[in-house]
Design a protein around this motif. Structure first.
Motif, PDB file in Angstrom:
ATOM      1  N   UNK A 191       0.909  -1.227  -0.225  1.00 50.13           N
ATOM      2  CA  UNK A 191       0.162  -0.065  -0.076  1.00 50.13           C
ATOM      3  C   UNK A 191       0.705   1.259   0.072  1.00 50.13           C
ATOM      4  N   UNK A 192       1.932   1.229   0.592  1.00 53.15           N
ATOM      5  CA  UNK A 192       2.834   2.338   0.616  1.00 53.15           C
ATOM      6  C   UNK A 192       3.960   2.594  -0.537  1.00 53.15           C
ATOM      7  N   UNK A 193       3.759   1.441  -1.580  1.00 58.96           N
ATOM      8  CA  UNK A 193       4.800   1.410  -2.667  1.00 58.96           C
ATOM      9  C   UNK A 193       4.577   2.659  -3.677  1.00 58.96           C
ATOM     10  N   UNK A 194       5.597   3.408  -3.778  1.00 58.55           N
ATOM     11  CA  UNK A 194       5.399   4.585  -4.739  1.00 58.55           C
ATOM     12  C   UNK A 194       4.449   5.769  -4.197  1.00 58.55           C
ATOM     13  N   UNK A 195       4.245   5.596  -3.017  1.00 55.51           N
ATOM     14  CA  UNK A 195       3.085   6.839  -2.367  1.00 55.51           C
ATOM     15  C   UNK A 195       3.905   8.030  -1.515  1.00 55.51           C
ATOM     16  N   UNK A 196       4.071   8.904  -2.152  1.00 55.73           N
ATOM     17  CA  UNK A 196       4.922  10.167  -1.439  1.00 55.73           C
ATOM     18  C   UNK A 196       3.736  11.090  -0.814  1.00 55.73           C
ATOM     19  N   UNK A 197       2.978  10.598  -0.827  1.00 54.17           N
ATOM     20  CA  UNK A 197       1.506  11.764  -0.174  1.00 54.17           C
ATOM     21  C   UNK A 197       1.142  10.949   1.011  1.00 54.17           C
ATOM     22  N   UNK A 198       1.745  10.033   1.323  1.00 53.97           N
ATOM     23  CA  UNK A 198       1.376   9.525   2.752  1.00 53.97           C
ATOM     24  C   UNK A 198       2.294   9.742   4.013  1.00 53.97           C
ATOM     25  N   UNK A 199       1.965  10.808   4.785  1.00 57.79           N
ATOM     26  CA  UNK A 199       2.539  11.362   5.910  1.00 57.79           C
ATOM     27  C   UNK A 199       2.661  10.344   7.043  1.00 57.79           C
ATOM     28  N   UNK A 200       1.870   9.614   7.251  1.00 56.45           N
ATOM     29  CA  UNK A 200       1.738   8.869   8.351  1.00 56.45           C
ATOM     30  C   UNK A 200       1.005   7.570   8.211  1.00 56.45           C
ATOM     31  N   UNK A 201       1.708   6.429   8.700  1.00 59.44           N
ATOM     32  CA  UNK A 201       0.849   5.171   8.831  1.00 59.44           C
ATOM     33  C   UNK A 201       0.371   4.802  10.279  1.00 59.44           C
ATOM     34  N   UNK A 202      -0.693   4.569  10.378  1.00 59.95           N
ATOM     35  CA  UNK A 202      -1.452   4.552  11.843  1.00 59.95           C
ATOM     36  C   UNK A 202      -1.802   3.067  12.184  1.00 59.95           C
ATOM     37  N   UNK A 250       6.508  -1.283  11.467  1.00 62.85           N
ATOM     38  CA  UNK A 250       7.519  -0.293  11.803  1.00 62.85           C
ATOM     39  C   UNK A 250       8.900  -0.134  10.864  1.00 62.85           C
ATOM     40  N   UNK A 251       9.338  -1.230  10.503  1.00 63.78           N
ATOM     41  CA  UNK A 251      10.546  -1.508   9.668  1.00 63.78           C
ATOM     42  C   UNK A 251      10.089  -1.047   8.330  1.00 63.78           C
ATOM     43  N   UNK A 252       8.990  -1.496   8.122  1.00 68.24           N
ATOM     44  CA  UNK A 252       8.395  -1.029   6.412  1.00 68.24           C
ATOM     45  C   UNK A 252       8.210   0.331   6.288  1.00 68.24           C
ATOM     46  N   UNK A 253       7.624   1.004   7.465  1.00 63.45           N
ATOM     47  CA  UNK A 253       7.241   2.342   7.461  1.00 63.45           C
ATOM     48  C   UNK A 253       8.410   3.573   7.481  1.00 63.45           C
ATOM     49  N   UNK A 254       9.399   2.891   8.281  1.00 61.38           N
ATOM     50  CA  UNK A 254      10.545   3.521   8.257  1.00 61.38           C
ATOM     51  C   UNK A 254      11.290   3.524   6.981  1.00 61.38           C
ATOM     52  N   UNK A 255      11.325   2.409   6.356  1.00 53.80           N
ATOM     53  CA  UNK A 255      11.927   2.416   5.005  1.00 53.80           C
ATOM     54  C   UNK A 255      11.324   3.320   4.048  1.00 53.80           C
ATOM     55  N   UNK A 256       9.860   3.575   4.138  1.00 51.75           N
ATOM     56  CA  UNK A 256       9.333   4.447   3.258  1.00 51.75           C
ATOM     57  C   UNK A 256       9.355   5.819   3.659  1.00 51.75           C
ATOM     58  N   UNK A 257       9.561   6.088   5.024  1.00 51.54           N
ATOM     59  CA  UNK A 257       9.714   7.627   5.675  1.00 51.54           C
ATOM     60  C   UNK A 257       8.519   8.179   6.127  1.00 51.54           C
ATOM     61  N   UNK A 258       7.436   7.592   6.101  1.00 50.90           N
ATOM     62  CA  UNK A 258       6.143   8.271   6.688  1.00 50.90           C
ATOM     63  C   UNK A 258       6.623   7.972   8.130  1.00 50.90           C
ATOM     64  N   UNK A 259       5.801   8.940   8.967  1.00 48.76           N
ATOM     65  CA  UNK A 259       5.773   8.733  10.575  1.00 48.76           C
ATOM     66  C   UNK A 259       4.975   7.411  10.856  1.00 48.76           C
ATOM     67  N   UNK A 260       5.451   6.764  11.788  1.00 48.90           N
ATOM     68  CA  UNK A 260       4.644   5.567  12.040  1.00 48.90           C
ATOM     69  C   UNK A 260       4.042   5.794  13.570  1.00 48.90           C
TER      70      UNK A 260
END
Ligand SMILES: Cc1ncc(COP(=O)(O)O)c(C=O)c1O
Length: 362
Positions: free
Chosen positions: A126-137, A155-165
């Motif tokens: 769901x995060x792949x290619x998404x630079x408009x997601x600021x946070x994963x909840x 958390x590992x996946x979110x950190x690799x993407x760069x959004x806040x977890x």
């Protein structure tokens, strides 16, 4: 007639010790006096320490229930024009969607069945290619069913993407085994009651430096629930002073009793005790053993027994149980071993349950 204290077996408000109740009576205090600043400072130091997050996460306190903390976390973590990804497998995941909707924040969901932990792979997709997601909840312990989500892996996946977890750890803090220091989480939400055994009415955010930076960039979507306003040394609005006293005492009690290791061990032992009783009584548990939390057990109602009858019979015997939520309300009930509960009262639960089931059928 019942001659002993009613034990709450619902997932909050949870029973508290006499020591914590007594702290409510420390006296009246104006929150603009130095004594309150000292109290607030002590709590803000103790909270991250209690959860192994000292030095990495800063605490802020808000007067309000857990939902206030979650609403604050969601709306303060998203810049204008960006959105959130919500991991949703229960009532509390759903609540995050409601919060996003209420504030007009764009959202996507990663949904899974209420009895299945969220899939880290699905979050990655769901995060792949998404630079408009600021946070994963994500909810750590879905209180709806007593299910644990794999926050470390997500958390590992979110950190690799760069959004806040952002984690809703409201019913997991100081209860579940996962050491939060090992989770790449930017915002962790909890409350004073539940696993910390304070009084309900105060909740908190533990935030990383990245999250704090974000709080200053997010638009002010609410006057009361704007996280940036709470990071100063004093509180922006009138706090529940007496509930802060109780939290201060509960944190001291927690440390005196051995902190995180001892508290989570207690919760594991309680879960083992009552689940042994459920097995002997033939009560079936909804969630697979591998995914169960240390507090909530979602049980099938025994044949020919309604929740209301069972609830009333158990209450006569000194215990308050909790109904299933949403689609699970007709066929299930919950027993939660949260808060200050004398061990012998948990041992006695087996007989109370046996007798209550028989009476509810009769
Ligand atoms: C996982 C979770 N999130 C959020 C909440 C909401 O907390 P409150 O009812 O204190 O607003 C709860 C309450 O039980 C919860 O269990």
């Amino acid at each position: 007639m019942m001659d002993q204290e009613l034990i709450l077996l619902n997932p909050g408000p949870a029973c508290t010790s006499q020591r914590v109740k007594d702290a409510l009576l420390r006296g009246d205090l104006c929150h603009r006096e130095p004594e309150f600043s000292e109290l607030l400072f002590r709590i803000r130091e103790a909270l991250p320490r209690a959860l192994n997050l000292a030095g990495t996460h800063e605490a802020l306190l808000v007067t309000g229930s857990g939902t206030a903390a979650m609403e604050m976390a969601v709306i303060s973590s998203v810049r204008a024009g960006r959105g959130v990804l919500v991991v949703n497998n229960g009532v509390y995941g759903d609540r995050m969607i409601k919060i996003a909707k209420a504030h007009g924040i764009p959202f996507d969901e990663v949904r899974s069945d209420w009895t299945v932990p969220a899939s880290p792979e699905a979050v990655a997709a769901a995060l792949a290619g998404r630079d408009d997601v600021d946070a994963v909840i994500c909810v750590h312990h879905e209180t709806t069913t007593g299910l644990i989500n794999p926050i470390k892996e997500i958390g590992e996946i979110v950190a690799a993407h760069g959004a806040l977890f952002v984690i809703d750890a409201i019913s997991g803090t100081a209860i579940e085994d996962q050491d939060l220091a090992e989770v790449k989480a930017d915002v962790i939400c909890g409350t004073a009651n539940k696993g910390l055994h304070g009084q309900p009415g105060i909740s908190f955010l533990l935030s990383s430096a990245r999250a704090i930076e974000r709080f200053h960039e997010a638009p002010e979507r609410s006057l009361y629930l704007n996280a940036a306003s709470y990071l100063k040394s004093d509180v922006p609005f009138t706090p529940a002073v007496q509930v802060c006293y109780a939290l201060d005492e509960a944190l001291a009690e927690y440390a005196d009793q051995g902190g995180f290791e001892a508290r989570t061990k207690l919760y594991r032992e309680r879960a083992a005790l009552v689940r042994g009783q459920f097995e002997r009584l033939g009560l079936r548990i909804l969630v697979d053993e591998r995914f169960r939390s240390n507090t909530v057990t979602m049980l099938h109602l025994p044949e020919s027994v309604t929740y209301d009858r069972l609830h009333d019979e158990l209450k006569k015997r000194g215990y308050v149980i909790y109904a299933g939520q949403g689609q699970l309300s007709a066929d299930f009930f919950r027993i939660c071993t949260m808060g200050e509960i004398p061990w012998h009262r948990l041992e006695e639960l087996e007989n109370a349950l046996r007798d209550s089931i028989a009476a509810a059928r009769g």
